[in-house]
Design an enzyme around this catalytic site. Structure first.
Site, PDB file in Angstrom:
ATOM      1  N   LYS A  19      -1.519   0.242 -25.129  1.00 41.50           N
ATOM      2  CA  LYS A  19      -1.839   0.098 -26.557  1.00 41.50           C
ATOM      3  C   LYS A  19      -0.530   0.204 -27.362  1.00 41.50           C
ATOM      4  CE  LYS A  19      -6.609   1.559 -26.003  1.00 41.50           C
ATOM      5  NZ  LYS A  19      -6.851   2.238 -24.740  1.00 41.50           N
ATOM      6  N   THR A  44      -3.521   5.759 -22.190  1.00 44.03           N
ATOM      7  CA  THR A  44      -3.360   4.421 -21.633  1.00 44.03           C
ATOM      8  C   THR A  44      -1.918   4.011 -21.908  1.00 44.03           C
ATOM      9  OG1 THR A  44      -4.180   3.509 -23.706  1.00 44.03           O
ATOM     10  CG2 THR A  44      -5.756   3.638 -21.908  1.00 44.03           C
ATOM     11  N   ARG A  46      -1.474  -2.808 -18.555  1.00 44.83           N
ATOM     12  CA  ARG A  46      -2.743  -2.084 -18.495  1.00 44.83           C
ATOM     13  C   ARG A  46      -2.601  -0.955 -17.482  1.00 44.83           C
ATOM     14  NH1 ARG A  46      -5.297  -5.035 -21.677  1.00 44.83           N
ATOM     15  NH2 ARG A  46      -6.905  -3.488 -21.931  1.00 44.83           N
ATOM     16  N   ASP A  86      -6.484  13.054 -25.588  1.00 45.26           N
ATOM     17  CA  ASP A  86      -6.419  11.652 -25.185  1.00 45.26           C
ATOM     18  C   ASP A  86      -5.685  10.895 -26.290  1.00 45.26           C
ATOM     19  OD1 ASP A  86      -6.829   8.972 -24.739  1.00 45.26           O
ATOM     20  OD2 ASP A  86      -8.989   9.123 -24.383  1.00 45.26           O
ATOM     21  N   TYR A  90       0.849  -1.194   0.000  1.00 45.49           N
ATOM     22  CA  TYR A  90       0.000   0.000   0.000  1.00 45.49           C
ATOM     23  C   TYR A  90       0.884   1.243   0.000  1.00 45.49           C
ATOM     24  CZ  TYR A  90      -4.995  -0.515   0.040  1.00 45.49           C
ATOM     25  OH  TYR A  90      -6.281  -0.685  -0.364  1.00 45.49           O
ATOM     26  N   GLU A  93      -0.600   4.796  -0.480  1.00 49.92           N
ATOM     27  CA  GLU A  93      -1.444   5.975  -0.739  1.00 49.92           C
ATOM     28  C   GLU A  93      -0.609   7.246  -0.622  1.00 49.92           C
ATOM     29  OE1 GLU A  93      -4.765   5.911   1.903  1.00 49.92           O
ATOM     30  OE2 GLU A  93      -5.888   4.479   0.675  1.00 49.92           O
TER      31      GLU A  93
HETATM   32  C1  PLP Z   1      -9.043   6.846 -26.779  1.00 49.28           C
HETATM   33  C2  PLP Z   1      -9.260   6.006 -25.547  1.00 49.28           C
HETATM   34  N1  PLP Z   1      -9.327   6.611 -24.354  1.00 49.28           N
HETATM   35  C3  PLP Z   1      -9.548   5.922 -23.229  1.00 49.28           C
HETATM   36  C4  PLP Z   1      -9.694   4.554 -23.253  1.00 49.28           C
HETATM   37  C5  PLP Z   1     -10.030   3.834 -21.982  1.00 49.28           C
HETATM   38  O1  PLP Z   1      -9.049   3.020 -21.518  1.00 49.28           O
HETATM   39  P1  PLP Z   1      -9.378   1.851 -20.497  1.00 49.28           P
HETATM   40  O2  PLP Z   1     -10.049   0.781 -21.262  1.00 49.28           O
HETATM   41  O3  PLP Z   1      -8.013   1.494 -19.993  1.00 49.28           O
HETATM   42  O4  PLP Z   1     -10.247   2.424 -19.404  1.00 49.28           O
HETATM   43  C6  PLP Z   1      -9.618   3.879 -24.461  1.00 49.28           C
HETATM   44  C7  PLP Z   1      -9.767   2.421 -24.502  1.00 49.28           C
HETATM   45  O5  PLP Z   1     -10.075   1.790 -25.452  1.00 49.28           O
HETATM   46  C8  PLP Z   1      -9.404   4.634 -25.651  1.00 49.28           C
HETATM   47  O6  PLP Z   1      -9.367   4.039 -26.851  1.00 49.28           O
END
Ligand code: PLP
Length: 450
Positions: free
Chosen positions: A230, A227, A236, A201, A52, A54
């Site tokens: 990918k 993320t 993950r 994003d 842990y 935090e």
């Molecule tokens: C552009 C985009 N943002 C956010 C996410 C969310 O990620 P997670 O599935 O890890 O919550 C994804 C997942 O496919 C994504 O393609």
């Protein structure tokens, strides 16, 4: 290897080994997936899972964090270097909570701005960019932008016009099913023209940005999320980046204690290992090859009568309208899966079919590129995909292609030790004399435990 799981939980052991073989002998073409290195895999499976922690490095609510602090600091430093950002938070459990934290940071939990603007889900955006079933569409007022109805490219002038009309507090740039380069600089200009924050994003394209084959987002954005699992080829998880100190402090407070509890330090260690890998020159070559492969695959699909949204790709991803070949997305996904090609059904922009039964499929090259496949293999894979899409019910064809795919995969091994283990413990039944010369999927059913 996996000895303890075998002893403690034979059922989970069995399922893991079957998944090992599925990954090893199938073509993984879901564009949001990848294969992590053994080093990333090891880091994710360490004793760091026990701890842990935090808080943040040197400001923890738990004792015994001296090594955890070093792990997290290293991950932060590497993330900053990789994306040329001043601040990084490496604690988000995944992409969705990262987007939630970013939106809350930019709006003071929604108290300082309710209106957001993102790409509509059915046009290629993500659920967290304002879809009505997601927190982003429930807590915020959303006005979604679309792609051009004819070209299916983002129409920046139309987005600007919408922004001027709607005056959003935050504009979200980024997508989950858009096969072209995103102009983050133009998004910055649009956001500035209406006094909005820009949240980018880059989950899908982070690895391409690192490799220099996609325009950078961090320098143009107030906040950038991605993320790590990918194109970035990590575990993950997710990270949040910014160059703005005030926003960095808000983000940190919202991630913890605002939204999350103890950070998953084993995954932060795995992120850190992945960042170290991505900082190496080889990763740039990997990113370039992802795009070369996607373009080669697009050419092969088109030459074999495939209809590609926007007519091709600039990145790692292809969106295809399979109704033009007499099938639908779900049927194509199933038929390709039966032959060992994993893709996902997907809506296409302005789809006339429902999201449950859309017109398209989405496919990509990050995972196949990781295992070393190049343009030559993409050309062949494009031929197979189109043969199956044109004949989704032809079982003999699927069986033939599946056997060819197994042969191809054997030339590009992924996790040899794990595969050997799976072969040892999941033996083909006596009806199969030659391992892997017959359909892997069919033989799954016949495998019995040692
Ligand atoms: C552009 C985009 N943002 C956010 C996410 C969310 O990620 P997670 O599935 O890890 O919550 C994804 C997942 O496919 C994504 O393609």
């Amino acid at each position: 290897m996996l000895d303890h799981i075998k002893q403690t939980d034979p059922e989970t052991f069995d399922n893991i080994l079957r998944e090992v073989l599925r990954q090893e002998f199938g073509l993984e073409m879901i564009p949001s997936e990848n294969y992590v290195s053994p080093a990333v895999l090891e880091a994710a499976g360490t004793v760091l899972t026990n701890k842990y922690a935090e808080g943040y490095p040197h400001k923890r609510y738990y004792g015994g964090c001296e090594y955890i602090d070093k792990v997290e600091e290293l991950a932060i430093e590497r993330a900053k270097k990789l994306f040329n950002a001043k601040f990084a938070n490496v604690q988000p459990y995944s992409g969705s909570p990262a987007n939630m934290a970013a939106l809350f940071a930019l709006t003071d939990w929604g108290r300082q701005g309710k209106k957001i603007m993102g790409m509509a889900l059915d046009q290629g955006g993500h659920l967290t960019h304002g879809h009505k079933v997601n927190f982003s569409g429930i807590l915020f007022d959303v006005s979604s932008y679309k792609v051009d109805p004819k070209t299916h490219y983002l129409d920046y002038d139309a987005i600007e016009e919408l922004a001027k009309k709607e005056k959003p507090h935050v504009i979200i740039a980024g997508a989950t099913a858009y096969p072209r380069e995103i102009d983050f600089k133009r998004f910055r200009e649009i956001a500035d023209s209406v006094g909005a924050y820009l949240l980018s994003d880059i989950s899908h394209i982070a690895g391409l940005i690192v490799a220099g084959v996609h325009q950078d987002a961090v320098q143009y954005s107030d906040v950038t999320t991605t993320t790590t699992h990918k194109t970035l080829r990590g575990p993950r998880g997710a990270i949040i980046l910014t160059n703005n100190e005030e926003l960095a402090q808000k983000i940190n407070k919202i991630v913890f204690p605002g939204m999350q509890g103890g950070p998953h330090e084993h995954l932060i260690a795995a992120k850190s290992v992945a960042f170290a890998e991505a900082l190496k020159p080889e990763f740039k070559e990997y990113g370039k090859q992802i795009v070369r492969n996607a373009k080669a695959l697009a050419t092969s699909l088109i030459e074999n009568d495939g209809t590609l949204i926007t007519g091709g790709t600039d990145n790692h991803l292809i969106l295809m309208d399979v109704t033009k070949n007499g099938t639908i997305g779900a049927e194509a996904e199933k038929a390709l899966g039966e032959a060992g090609i994993t893709v996902n059904k997907n809506t296409i922009p302005y789809d006339t079919r429902s999201p449950f039964s859309p017109s398209g499929i989405r496919l990509g090259t990050p995972a196949l590129t990781t295992r070393g496949m190049k343009e030559k293999e993409m050309e062949q894979i494009g031929v197979w995909i189109m043969e199956i899409i044109k004949n989704p019910k032809n079982d003999d064809l699927k069986k033939k292609i599946e056997a060819e795919i197994v042969e191809l995969c054997k030339k590009f091994p992924l996790y040899p030790e794990l595969t050997e283990l799976a072969q040892k413990y999941l033996k083909p039944s006596s009806s199969f004399s030659i391992f892997y010369t017959l359909s892997i999927k069919k033989s799954f059913k016949l495998w019995k435990k040692n």
